[in-house]
Every structure is written in C-alpha cells, then in structure tokens.
Design an enzyme around this catalytic site. Sequence first.
Site, short mmCIF file in Angstrom:
data_model
loop_
_atom_site.label_atom_id
_atom_site.label_comp_id
_atom_site.label_asym_id
_atom_site.label_seq_id
_atom_site.Cartn_x
_atom_site.Cartn_y
_atom_site.Cartn_z
N ASP A 337 0.74 -1.18 0.10
CA ASP A 337 -0.20 -0.18 -0.04
C ASP A 337 0.97 1.38 0.25
O ASP A 337 2.07 1.12 0.31
CB ASP A 337 -0.91 -0.18 1.25
CG ASP A 337 -1.97 0.85 0.92
OD1 ASP A 337 -2.35 1.60 0.07
OD2 ASP A 337 -3.23 0.51 2.09
N ASP A 396 -10.73 4.20 -1.04
CA ASP A 396 -11.12 3.30 -0.11
C ASP A 396 -12.88 3.36 -0.25
O ASP A 396 -13.33 4.47 -0.39
CB ASP A 396 -10.66 3.93 1.10
CG ASP A 396 -9.24 3.45 1.29
OD1 ASP A 396 -8.68 2.93 0.42
OD2 ASP A 396 -8.99 3.24 2.63
#
Length: 597
Positions: A337, A396
Amino acid sequence: MNSLKINGHMKAGIGREIVGDFELNFSVSKSRGYLIEIELKNLSDAPKFIKEIKIGEIDSNDKIFMNNFQSWGPCTFVNPYEVSMVLKSSNVPLNFGISPVLWEFKDGIVSDYFVATDHEFAGFLSSNISHPYFKWHDGNLDVKVYIGKTLSSHESVRIEKLWISEFDTIENALQDYALEVLKDHETRSHSPLFGWESWYSYYLDISQETFLKELESANLKYEVFQLDDGYEADIGDWLKTNSKFPDGLEFLARKIKEKGMKAGIWTAPFSVSESSDLFKEHPDYLVKDDEGNPIVAYENWRRKIYAIDLSNDEAIEWLKDLFLTLKSYGYEFFKIDFLFAGMVPGKRKSNLSPVESYTRGMKAIAEAVGDSHILGCGAPLLPSIGYVDSMRIGSDTSFEWNGTDTGAPSAKYSIRNALTRNFMNKWWVNDPDCVMARSQRTELSKNERMINLFVPALLNGQFIESDFLGELTNEDIHLLMSALNFRNGNSTVKFIDRERYVITTKNSKNGDVISFVNLSDSVWKADLSYQIGKKEEEFFISYPLMKSVDKNLEINPRSIEIVLHRGKRYLRRDDEKEDDGRDIHYYWGDDYDGVKI
C-alpha cells in the site's frame, strides 16, 4: 485527427524540435490510430538535469475524460472549467500524491497517462522512464512528461510512446488503449480471489485476539485471510509487531494455513515513519531534498512519512529481505500500500528517475515473493503493470455513500472507478476495495450495499470481504452468497453518464446478465432498446417476455437492477423478506410466473 500539435507542428512522419539544451525527435506511424515514438537528447557538452518537457498540445472542449495516476484518484468525465473553479476555492487537502508532478493541481486539471476529448483519445503506452501527463488550461491540453534525472553529455533516451486515435465511443477507445499498452508489457497472471481482511472491521484496533476470533468464525470458502494495518511496531518496522500481537507474524500465518487458506499481510513498503527504527538507523535509505534532508512524502498515522530511495542498492536489499522473510513465515498474499511514495520527486543515491526507481522497487518485491499474489494499492498505475497480480483501481470504500471525488473514502466513488477503470482488468485483476455485507455498523441502505456487493462480482474483480463475521445476519449472508453467484463472467461496461452505467456480463455462474447501475440521487428511466446496444438488445429482448412487456425500466436512486438470461429464458429477480426471517428470491420467467428459489 487535427487537434494534436507536436510543439507547434501538426503530426507528420518525422519531426525534430529543439527545446533549450535538449532535442526532441519524433517518429509517427499508423497503429489503429497514430503511434508517436519520442527520443530525447542532451545537446550540451555537460550533464544536464531535466525536470520535465512539453511534447505538444491538444485542443480541448467543455468535457474531458480524465484519469489520476494512482489507485485512489478519480477516473471520470469532468468539465475542467467547473473543476478548476472548485479546486481554486477549495481548502481540501489533496494528500497522498494526487499528482506526482505537482502534488496538487489547483492551477490546472491534470490527467495522467491518458485523456479523451469528445472525439479523440490520447494515451501513453508506458511509464518506464518518465511520468507522462496532460495538463488542461484555458481550453488546451499540454502534453508533458516529467523525467527528473540527469542526462550525460549528448546522451539520448527513448521516452514513452504516445498513441492517438479517434473513437466512436469512449468505451471502445479504452478497450483499444488497454490492448495497445499490453503490446509493450508482460503481465503476471492470477485469478480473482475470494477472501476476508481486517481493515473495515477493526481499522488500527485489530489485535491478535480479535483476528483469531474472526479466523475461527470464517465458515465460508475463503481462499485468503488477510491481516491489514495495525499489527506493526511502526511504519517501516514491519517484522516487529506491537504489544497487541505477542506471538508475532509467523504464528498468525500458521494459524491461517491450518484453516486451509492463504495467509495475507498488509505493508506499506516504500513508506518510513519519522518515529520508526528504520528511520533512525538508516537515514541514508530515504529520498532527500537539495539540502540533504529527508523529503516528507505525505502525512498519515499522525506522523510524517518519508520515502524509501529505491535507487539505493542497500535499500533494495533491505526490501528483498523483508519480503523473503514474510514469505518464509508462510504468507502468500501481499497487499502493498501507499506505493506512490516510491515515486516522490527528490534527490536519490543513483541517477534514476522517480519512475525508474519505483519500478526497481516493484521488481525487487515481485522477485522476492515469486508466484505469491501481490495486490497493489495507492499505486502509480502504468509503471505497476507486470509487477502486481491485482490492483486497487478506486478510492477506499466507506460506510457512507457520498464523499469527495479526490481519492477520499467513499462507497459511491469506489464503485464508480470500478466501472470506469474496468478496461484495466486486462493488465491485472481489478480490485474495487472490500465488499461488506453487513446490515449493522453501516450507514449504507440495502440498495447501496447491493451495489457494493454485486458490482465487484459482476465485473469479476477481486472479492475481499471485510465484515465482523460473527455479527452477520442470515439475510446478510444470503446477500453475500447471491453476489458470489455472479462471479467468473466476462464483462463490458457502457457509460451512460457520470453516474449511470450498464454492465453486460457473459458466462457468470448465473449465466448471462445485464445490469443497470444507478449511482445518482434520481430515478433512472432506462429505455432498454437505446441503453444496451443492438447486440445486447437482440440477445436479451428478442424473447417472449420482452415482446409482451414495456422495454422501459425504472432504476431507483443508488441501486442496481439485474436482468438474467439463461439459454432462451429471460429471468428478472425480485427479493422478498418473509415474516419468519427467510430471504426469498423470485425469478420471473418467459411465462411471467414467479418461481421461488
């Protein structure tokens, strides 16, 4: 094909332009459009640092189809005049590398890698040396590449190829672009996975105890079970667990494997916290500014986060050792990430551009984990091709529907990007972020939850759930299982506008499916004969039911309408909740008799 001007000249077979100390040489050929190859040469007798250079410009209009360079950023139609006014008057912090060139774009709309006007598509086919982008201003699109390295005296480098084409539909242009990109890339090949991960249940409050509780509750046939952020001692100190994980990472991997699943783990391998041991012990591993101070790549976890210098051989060895160790523990699924940090502009130990450094780091990880699965996230898109098996292609998700379209968490825009970037599934398995079936601890309505579950299934992307498994109701589980039955198909997406889409899925577990996705706040009255196209109309509407009923559908706000077709049967699904708590699904057939399943 007259809108592109290469530094003042219309497209031609060959071209040459002098820009300061540098020479640009162009070679143009036909390739389902025009393919422009570009060579850059330092004409000086001394080494010269080149930051960026303008290739040309494209006439624009009131609407463009734009793309942000990394996973979380938007990919959509915009009116650049409107967006410019919003950005100029906005105090929204555009953290997390919204642009690797500017780190913000309040002085103009930036579209990275590709852009489309109302009739013309322009896209770079790689990002190996430079970061290519298009910057809109006052009705024009400047075509630029950011390089960020020194060329030695009279050195020549080939930079990214540019592909230009006219198109009939933006969907066809994106599909063609995806295929053109593949000509210059090899890809890793993995199938979409069904799994569970901890983030949207526990966030940073995850502990060994709660993780093992969820593992014990995992009664579905998950292929992977992944620990997300919250276990590490600090950002950068990945092999050291905090006090909530007393038995360490190898213990957890063993427990997952005992349940018959692949063990998954989250890291942000190119990021280093100012409070970490890595930062204190190896400041030489970090990207620096001109004064030799570490550059802050972004801020998160209430700390300043710095970037690993991936041109540094010692830092690369540290990176390899990290992933070799995690693999030796038994992990086979790696979610990596905040990868954009590896591309932050700055001083590096070796004379590599930010993009060259980034791909060097990605190659090191891919070699270390071998055939294990790599999920990229917060990642520069084009330079990641060939190094990841799956890729986050949206923001997200969230327990709330709306959000800002700047990469911030949002259920709506997470799904929107899954639709607009569906064409990228030729490069990897698209990951639209986690699905959540829960009816508790969420602000999403049932219709919004159905979009969150069914769109990833219909598009056959990664399908990673993040629920409190012990809290799911029977209805929640039925909804999840219903969505799973729409996986394994091949899908195309038609853009009606920025908020309405039609998905045509062939050969899913439930057969052939056409779905209408309404992300807007108003009812969508869809004329099937217009919205789904001639081939699909013939396929889905030429059967008895559709000859006897209205071809118009009304799709409620923030909802999805799914139409099934099996062989020569037209099936339309309705759901009903029985008084005893059972979930009943009705499929309306050719004779229009509802059948309970």
